[in-house]
Design a protein around this motif. Structure first.
Motif, short mmCIF file in Angstrom:
data_model
loop_
_atom_site.label_atom_id
_atom_site.label_comp_id
_atom_site.label_asym_id
_atom_site.label_seq_id
_atom_site.Cartn_x
_atom_site.Cartn_y
_atom_site.Cartn_z
N UNK A 25 7.32 11.82 -2.88
CA UNK A 25 6.81 10.88 -3.88
C UNK A 25 6.82 9.51 -3.23
N UNK A 26 5.65 8.87 -3.21
CA UNK A 26 5.48 7.62 -2.48
C UNK A 26 5.50 6.44 -3.44
N UNK A 27 6.29 5.44 -3.11
CA UNK A 27 6.30 4.18 -3.85
C UNK A 27 5.54 3.14 -3.03
N UNK A 28 4.91 2.21 -3.72
CA UNK A 28 4.15 1.17 -3.02
C UNK A 28 5.08 0.04 -2.58
N UNK A 29 5.01 -0.33 -1.30
CA UNK A 29 5.74 -1.54 -0.90
C UNK A 29 5.05 -2.77 -1.50
N UNK A 30 5.80 -3.79 -1.75
CA UNK A 30 5.25 -5.03 -2.32
C UNK A 30 5.66 -6.20 -1.43
N UNK A 31 5.02 -7.33 -1.66
CA UNK A 31 5.38 -8.52 -0.90
C UNK A 31 6.80 -8.97 -1.21
N UNK A 40 0.47 -7.58 5.02
CA UNK A 40 0.25 -8.66 4.02
C UNK A 40 -0.49 -9.83 4.66
N UNK A 41 -0.20 -10.10 5.94
CA UNK A 41 -0.82 -11.25 6.60
C UNK A 41 -2.31 -11.01 6.85
N UNK A 42 -2.75 -9.75 6.76
CA UNK A 42 -4.15 -9.42 6.97
C UNK A 42 -4.91 -9.26 5.66
N UNK A 43 -4.26 -9.59 4.55
CA UNK A 43 -4.93 -9.54 3.26
C UNK A 43 -4.91 -8.17 2.58
N UNK A 44 -4.11 -7.25 3.07
CA UNK A 44 -4.04 -5.93 2.44
C UNK A 44 -3.36 -6.03 1.07
N UNK A 45 -3.91 -5.30 0.11
CA UNK A 45 -3.25 -5.15 -1.19
C UNK A 45 -2.31 -3.95 -1.12
N UNK A 46 -1.52 -3.79 -2.16
CA UNK A 46 -0.59 -2.66 -2.18
C UNK A 46 -1.34 -1.32 -2.14
N UNK A 47 -2.42 -1.22 -2.91
CA UNK A 47 -3.20 0.02 -2.93
C UNK A 47 -3.88 0.25 -1.59
N UNK A 48 -4.36 -0.82 -0.96
CA UNK A 48 -5.01 -0.68 0.34
C UNK A 48 -4.03 -0.20 1.40
N UNK A 49 -2.79 -0.65 1.30
CA UNK A 49 -1.75 -0.18 2.22
C UNK A 49 -1.53 1.32 2.03
N UNK A 50 -1.47 1.74 0.78
CA UNK A 50 -1.28 3.16 0.51
C UNK A 50 -2.42 3.99 1.07
N UNK A 51 -3.66 3.54 0.87
CA UNK A 51 -4.81 4.28 1.38
C UNK A 51 -4.86 4.28 2.90
N UNK A 52 -4.34 3.23 3.53
CA UNK A 52 -4.34 3.15 4.98
C UNK A 52 -3.38 4.16 5.59
N UNK A 53 -2.18 4.23 5.03
CA UNK A 53 -1.15 5.09 5.61
C UNK A 53 -1.17 6.51 5.05
N UNK A 79 1.27 9.65 -7.00
CA UNK A 79 1.37 9.48 -5.54
C UNK A 79 2.28 10.54 -4.92
N UNK A 80 1.97 11.77 -5.23
CA UNK A 80 2.71 12.90 -4.67
C UNK A 80 2.01 13.38 -3.41
N UNK A 81 2.78 13.81 -2.46
CA UNK A 81 2.27 14.19 -1.14
C UNK A 81 3.01 15.41 -0.64
N UNK A 82 2.31 16.27 0.06
CA UNK A 82 2.94 17.44 0.67
C UNK A 82 2.68 17.41 2.17
#
Length: 307
Positions: A25-31, A40-53, A79-82
């Motif tokens: 179960x994935x939690x979103x990191x925040x600033x 964060x310095x590149x303008x990524x949002x929390x959701x964008x970080x999740x989609x990236x990784x 945000x469940x993952x296997x």
């Protein structure tokens, strides 16, 4: 008196090795929680970080190293993952070595959630998704088996899908066979229901109709099992110099398929149910064919995501 289906007698195919599976179960990191996280310095949002990784598409691959399968499951909001990966060196019993399984899990997952992020002026940072945002719900070793119940129906009870047969994931056949089970059973039930309404049904007639379904489906399941085993052997074997040659030969066979040359399991699948002696079709008139498996994407209303 009608009896329920026996479910304790199972037919099993050879095992395809030991894997470790983890539900996450994935939690979103925040600033606020991770202020020094480089995205964060590149303008990524929390959701964008999740989609990236954690990419949305399901991945089943043979990367450099061990075969692995990973992807999202359940409601997207959870945000469940296997994550699954092969461990041919595993020497522990299934009920032991949980700490060892966790260690191997992190060794397998960490490279997959590590990205190279370009910061500025050609500078690149290697960034790993925060481990404290990953909750391991379950992590255990398991072995793949292909299992089929010894009887698909008894009286007015029938089993379909995973209740009737269990597949390793190497051929994508579990859902496909479940759909075929339902399709073959549905029209028979429709006919039997109409006969029952008009008091023209008999136990013998019902048994004949369901037995033809069971024999067709057992043939289909066996064909799918051979395809799965063939793919599984490719996915689980150790890399060797012979692999490129095998791939070349496979491509050659596929290119010759227009000349009616193909691998035996593929040819068997193409014949459909025509080899089933008691199937519900007119074999002398070309009956017994079946549609090929297809891949379907749907788009939810007001959503850019495919499902």
């Amino acid at each position: 008196m009608e009896h329920v289906l026996p479910t304790t007698i199972l037919q099993s195919q050879p095992r395809l090795g030991t894997w470790i599976a983890a539900n996450l179960k994935i939690a979103l990191p925040t600033k606020e929680s991770h202020p020094n996280f480089p995205p964060w310095t590149l303008g990524y949002t929390e959701e964008a970080v999740y989609d990236l990784f954690w990419p949305a598409n399901w991945h089943f691959c043979r990367p450099p190293g061990k075969p692995s399968a990973c992807g999202r499951f359940g409601p997207l909001s959870e945000r469940l993952w296997r994550h699954e990966f092969a461990v041919p060196e595993w020497k522990y019993r299934d009920d032991e070595g949980s700490s060892e399984a966790i260690t191997l899990f992190w060794e397998s997952l960490t490279p997959m959630i590590t990205r190279s992020v370009h910061v500025s002026r050609g500078e690149t940072l290697t960034v790993t998704f925060p481990r404290d945002c990953i909750q391991v719900l379950r992590c255990r070793p398991f072995r793949f088996n292909h299992k089929v119940v010894n009887k698909l129906f008894s009286g007015r009870i029938a089993l379909i899908g995973d209740a009737a047969h269990v597949f390793p994931p190497f051929g994508g056949q579990a859902v496909a066979c479940g759909v075929a089970d339902a399709e073959g059973l549905a029209w028979r039930l429709a006919i039997l229901t109409e006969l029952e309404k008009s008091n023209r049904i008999t136990i013998k007639l019902r048994s004949i109709a369901l037995q033809s379904w069971a024999e067709e489906r057992r043939l289909g399941v066996d064909i799918s099992a051979r395809l799965t085993l063939q793919n599984g052997e490719w996915c689980n074997k150790e890399p060797s110099w012979f692999d490129p040659l095998q791939i070349l030969l496979l491509k050659l066979l596929l290119s010759l398929s227009r000349a009616r040359l193909a691998l035996p399991p593929v040819k068997a699948a193409a014949r459909g149910y025509s080899d089933c002696p008691q199937g519900a079709f007119l074999a002398d008139y070309g009956g017994g064919g079946r549609l090929g498996q297809i891949y379907v994407q749907t788009r939810l209303p007001q959503s850019k995501d495919h499902h």
